[in-house]
Design a protein around this motif. Sequence first.
Motif, PDB file in Angstrom:
ATOM      1  N   UNK A 279      47.571  19.725 -54.142  1.00 35.90           N
ATOM      2  CA  UNK A 279      48.330  20.465 -53.174  1.00 35.90           C
ATOM      3  C   UNK A 279      49.435  21.296 -53.552  1.00 35.90           C
ATOM      4  N   UNK A 280      50.395  20.754 -54.558  1.00 32.96           N
ATOM      5  CA  UNK A 280      51.475  21.214 -55.162  1.00 32.96           C
ATOM      6  C   UNK A 280      51.234  22.429 -56.283  1.00 32.96           C
ATOM      7  N   UNK A 281      49.939  22.127 -56.714  1.00 31.74           N
ATOM      8  CA  UNK A 281      49.517  23.182 -57.832  1.00 31.74           C
ATOM      9  C   UNK A 281      48.790  24.350 -57.091  1.00 31.74           C
ATOM     10  N   UNK A 282      48.375  23.887 -56.213  1.00 34.05           N
ATOM     11  CA  UNK A 282      47.711  25.209 -55.252  1.00 34.05           C
ATOM     12  C   UNK A 282      48.816  26.019 -54.747  1.00 34.05           C
ATOM     13  N   UNK A 283      49.920  25.441 -54.075  1.00 28.48           N
ATOM     14  CA  UNK A 283      51.116  26.128 -53.570  1.00 28.48           C
ATOM     15  C   UNK A 283      51.658  26.938 -54.602  1.00 28.48           C
ATOM     16  N   UNK A 284      52.008  26.128 -55.781  1.00 28.81           N
ATOM     17  CA  UNK A 284      52.606  26.997 -56.738  1.00 28.81           C
ATOM     18  C   UNK A 284      51.819  28.182 -57.210  1.00 28.81           C
ATOM     19  N   UNK A 285      50.619  28.075 -57.457  1.00 24.61           N
ATOM     20  CA  UNK A 285      49.612  29.175 -57.647  1.00 24.61           C
ATOM     21  C   UNK A 285      49.608  30.325 -56.569  1.00 24.61           C
ATOM     22  N   UNK A 286      49.706  29.965 -55.324  1.00 23.26           N
ATOM     23  CA  UNK A 286      49.891  31.068 -54.283  1.00 23.26           C
ATOM     24  C   UNK A 286      51.507  31.637 -54.254  1.00 23.26           C
ATOM     25  N   UNK A 287      52.209  31.034 -54.748  1.00 19.27           N
ATOM     26  CA  UNK A 287      53.809  31.349 -54.551  1.00 19.27           C
ATOM     27  C   UNK A 287      53.840  32.604 -55.916  1.00 19.27           C
ATOM     28  N   UNK A 288      52.949  32.028 -57.165  1.00 21.02           N
ATOM     29  CA  UNK A 288      52.973  32.864 -58.120  1.00 21.02           C
ATOM     30  C   UNK A 288      52.157  34.313 -57.952  1.00 21.02           C
ATOM     31  N   UNK A 289      50.903  34.267 -57.231  1.00 19.04           N
ATOM     32  CA  UNK A 289      50.198  35.397 -56.775  1.00 19.04           C
ATOM     33  C   UNK A 289      50.992  36.092 -55.918  1.00 19.04           C
TER      34      UNK A 289
ATOM     35  N   UNK B 245      54.225  32.246 -44.298  1.00 18.27           N
ATOM     36  CA  UNK B 245      55.374  32.595 -44.649  1.00 18.27           C
ATOM     37  C   UNK B 245      56.446  31.450 -44.542  1.00 18.27           C
ATOM     38  N   UNK B 246      56.686  30.940 -43.152  1.00 17.87           N
ATOM     39  CA  UNK B 246      57.325  29.710 -42.882  1.00 17.87           C
ATOM     40  C   UNK B 246      57.034  28.840 -43.788  1.00 17.87           C
ATOM     41  N   UNK B 247      55.624  28.420 -43.827  1.00 15.10           N
ATOM     42  CA  UNK B 247      55.284  27.245 -44.398  1.00 15.10           C
ATOM     43  C   UNK B 247      55.523  27.244 -45.946  1.00 15.10           C
ATOM     44  N   UNK B 248      55.345  28.424 -46.592  1.00 15.74           N
ATOM     45  CA  UNK B 248      55.864  28.719 -48.002  1.00 15.74           C
ATOM     46  C   UNK B 248      57.420  28.248 -48.355  1.00 15.74           C
ATOM     47  N   UNK B 249      58.235  28.700 -47.189  1.00 13.80           N
ATOM     48  CA  UNK B 249      59.643  28.367 -47.405  1.00 13.80           C
ATOM     49  C   UNK B 249      59.893  26.808 -47.278  1.00 13.80           C
TER      50      UNK B 249
ATOM     51  N   UNK C  69      60.591  20.135 -51.613  1.00 16.45           N
ATOM     52  CA  UNK C  69      60.762  20.037 -52.954  1.00 16.45           C
ATOM     53  C   UNK C  69      62.173  20.156 -53.381  1.00 16.45           C
ATOM     54  N   UNK C  70      63.134  20.328 -52.410  1.00 15.26           N
ATOM     55  CA  UNK C  70      64.635  20.559 -52.836  1.00 15.26           C
ATOM     56  C   UNK C  70      64.681  21.762 -53.723  1.00 15.26           C
ATOM     57  N   UNK C  71      64.099  22.587 -53.511  1.00 12.48           N
ATOM     58  CA  UNK C  71      64.215  24.163 -54.115  1.00 12.48           C
ATOM     59  C   UNK C  71      64.793  24.893 -53.024  1.00 12.48           C
ATOM     60  N   UNK C  72      65.975  24.830 -52.597  1.00 17.77           N
ATOM     61  CA  UNK C  72      66.674  25.647 -51.520  1.00 17.77           C
ATOM     62  C   UNK C  72      66.883  26.913 -52.119  1.00 17.77           C
TER      63      UNK C  72
END
Length: 89
Positions: A3-13, A47-51, A57-60
């Motif tokens: 799930x983390x990998x998928x979310x990271x890919x979505x952020x990069x896209x 967008x809210x979920x992305x934030x 992940x402690x990436x404020x």
Amino acid sequence: MTVVLILAVLVVIFLLTIFFQGGSPTIGKDFNNSSSREIIQQLSGGEKEQIKVLLRQSKKIEAIKICRSLTGCGLKDAKEMVEKLEREI
């Protein structure tokens, strides 16, 4: 982990999409004079979920950057919005 990998890919896209569009997304006038609560309500669920994922992940700082790119608001307003979303977690 997947799930983390998928979310990271979505952020990069998402970031690549913004880059190839020639800058940050355009902002309607309603974002400029709205309170942070109203701006949060105008963000899509994704967008809210992305934030929120970044906050979990402690990436404020990254969450604030994404918030600014989505809304076009200033640093102070983005920080306030992210902190409000952080309280929802």
